[in-house]
Design a protein around this motif. Structure first.
Motif, PDB file in Angstrom:
ATOM      1  N   LEU A  50      -1.734  -0.779 -11.843  1.00 18.07           N
ATOM      2  CA  LEU A  50      -2.665   0.014 -12.647  1.00 18.07           C
ATOM      3  C   LEU A  50      -3.036   1.311 -11.937  1.00 18.07           C
ATOM      4  CD1 LEU A  50      -4.471   0.380 -15.122  1.00 18.07           C
ATOM      5  CD2 LEU A  50      -6.221  -0.945 -13.938  1.00 18.07           C
ATOM      6  N   ILE A  51      -3.271   1.244 -10.637  1.00 23.67           N
ATOM      7  CA  ILE A  51      -3.610   2.459  -9.880  1.00 23.67           C
ATOM      8  C   ILE A  51      -2.436   3.437  -9.893  1.00 23.67           C
ATOM      9  CG2 ILE A  51      -4.128   3.349  -7.572  1.00 23.67           C
ATOM     10  CD1 ILE A  51      -5.785   0.760  -7.141  1.00 23.67           C
ATOM     11  N   ARG A 104       0.827  -1.211   0.000  1.00 27.97           N
ATOM     12  CA  ARG A 104       0.000   0.000   0.000  1.00 27.97           C
ATOM     13  C   ARG A 104       0.859   1.258   0.000  1.00 27.97           C
ATOM     14  NH1 ARG A 104      -4.591  -1.927   4.069  1.00 27.97           N
ATOM     15  NH2 ARG A 104      -5.809  -3.082   2.555  1.00 27.97           N
ATOM     16  N   ALA A 105       2.055   1.157   0.536  1.00 25.22           N
ATOM     17  CA  ALA A 105       2.964   2.300   0.541  1.00 25.22           C
ATOM     18  C   ALA A 105       3.436   2.645  -0.868  1.00 25.22           C
ATOM     19  CB  ALA A 105       4.161   2.010   1.432  1.00 25.22           C
ATOM     20  N   ILE A 106       3.176   1.768  -1.799  1.00 22.54           N
ATOM     21  CA  ILE A 106       3.594   1.988  -3.182  1.00 22.54           C
ATOM     22  C   ILE A 106       2.917   3.223  -3.772  1.00 22.54           C
ATOM     23  CG2 ILE A 106       1.842   0.548  -4.308  1.00 22.54           C
ATOM     24  CD1 ILE A 106       5.519   0.611  -5.213  1.00 22.54           C
ATOM     25  N   TYR A 107       1.748   3.589  -3.284  1.00 24.76           N
ATOM     26  CA  TYR A 107       1.024   4.746  -3.820  1.00 24.76           C
ATOM     27  C   TYR A 107       1.719   6.063  -3.508  1.00 24.76           C
ATOM     28  CZ  TYR A 107      -2.638   1.268  -4.386  1.00 24.76           C
ATOM     29  OH  TYR A 107      -3.337   0.153  -4.732  1.00 24.76           O
ATOM     30  N   VAL A 108       2.611   6.059  -2.550  1.00 27.04           N
ATOM     31  CA  VAL A 108       3.357   7.274  -2.222  1.00 27.04           C
ATOM     32  C   VAL A 108       4.330   7.619  -3.349  1.00 27.04           C
ATOM     33  CG1 VAL A 108       5.030   8.243  -0.595  1.00 27.04           C
ATOM     34  CG2 VAL A 108       3.113   6.889   0.244  1.00 27.04           C
ATOM     35  N   LYS A 147       7.281  -8.551  -7.616  1.00 28.02           N
ATOM     36  CA  LYS A 147       6.095  -9.404  -7.470  1.00 28.02           C
ATOM     37  C   LYS A 147       5.210  -9.020  -6.284  1.00 28.02           C
ATOM     38  CE  LYS A 147       7.025 -12.222 -10.837  1.00 28.02           C
ATOM     39  NZ  LYS A 147       6.241 -12.189 -12.029  1.00 28.02           N
ATOM     40  N   ARG A 148       5.741  -8.228  -5.356  1.00 36.54           N
ATOM     41  CA  ARG A 148       4.913  -7.842  -4.205  1.00 36.54           C
ATOM     42  C   ARG A 148       3.843  -6.825  -4.590  1.00 36.54           C
ATOM     43  NH1 ARG A 148       8.472  -6.387   0.818  1.00 36.54           N
ATOM     44  NH2 ARG A 148      10.307  -6.421  -0.464  1.00 36.54           N
ATOM     45  N   ILE A 149       4.011  -6.170  -5.720  1.00 37.46           N
ATOM     46  CA  ILE A 149       3.015  -5.213  -6.186  1.00 37.46           C
ATOM     47  C   ILE A 149       2.022  -5.958  -7.070  1.00 37.46           C
ATOM     48  CG2 ILE A 149       2.639  -3.014  -7.330  1.00 37.46           C
ATOM     49  CD1 ILE A 149       5.653  -2.501  -7.098  1.00 37.46           C
TER      50      ILE A 149
END
Length: 192
Positions: free
Chosen positions: A75-76, A9-13, A67-69
């Motif tokens: 896409l988001i 979820r931290a990927i959105y940063v 692979k964790r994403i």
């Protein structure tokens, strides 16, 4: 599993920082140029490297987390970057048109300045487009490998991620197709 979701979820940063960095680039350039008038210790040229640095950060995040994403998260992230940068590219395109129109003024020097400004702005825009590509390319590859997108569409979408306007159009097409794929999977009872 919960720890994995927290990391992913931290990927959105990362895309948000990328978008903010792209919008801050002209502002920082203007501030540093104004500071340069009062002192000679500042150089504003380093700001032009900002899209490259931010793009390398995007690439590193995509390669390291791999692979964790999930496909949906990729896409988001892609949509955050592509949709949020539409005003940036519209303003940049307007500035390029103005630069070319200034070339038509009776001031002789503008014959050289107008195209130079247009080329510099185009290069900066394309570097920004290139820096946004890691998330979209990762999504396209993942969606193709999971059978969500076809190979032909994936190849064209991958190529067009490096062309203005077409990148956003293909992200919209891929997002709509991805959503219809998920709805079809739910309809068949494959996804709960």
């Amino acid at each position: 599993m919960n720890e994995s979701n927290k990391v992913s979820r931290a990927i959105y940063v990362v895309p948000v920082i990328y978008v903010l960095g792209m919008y801050m680039m002209p502002v920082l350039f203007w501030i540093i140029c104004n500071m340069q008038e009062s002192t000679d210790s500042f150089d504003a040229g380093w700001i032009m490297v900002m899209p490259i640095v931010l793009g390398l950060i995007n690439l590193a995040v995509v390669l390291i987390l791999g692979k964790r994403i999930s496909r949906v998260q990729l896409l988001i992230c892609t949509r955050i970057i592509k949709y949020a940068l539409i005003p940036f590219y519209l303003i940049g395109g307007f500035c390029i048109i103005v630069a070319f129109l200034l070339m038509l003024t009776p001031v002789v020097i503008m014959i050289f300045v107008g195209p130079t400004v247009a080329i510099v702005l185009s290069v900066i825009g394309w570097l920004g487009l290139l820096g946004a590509a890691p998330f979209s390319i990762a999504y396209i590859v993942r969606a193709c490998s999971e059978g969500v997108q076809g190979k032909v569409l994936s190849v064209f979408a991958g190529i067009f991620q490096f062309f203005f306007t077409l990148d956003v159009i293909f992200v919209i097409i891929l997002a709509v197709k991805d959503r219809s794929f998920v709805k079809a999977q739910k309809g068949y009872g494959l996804i709960q």
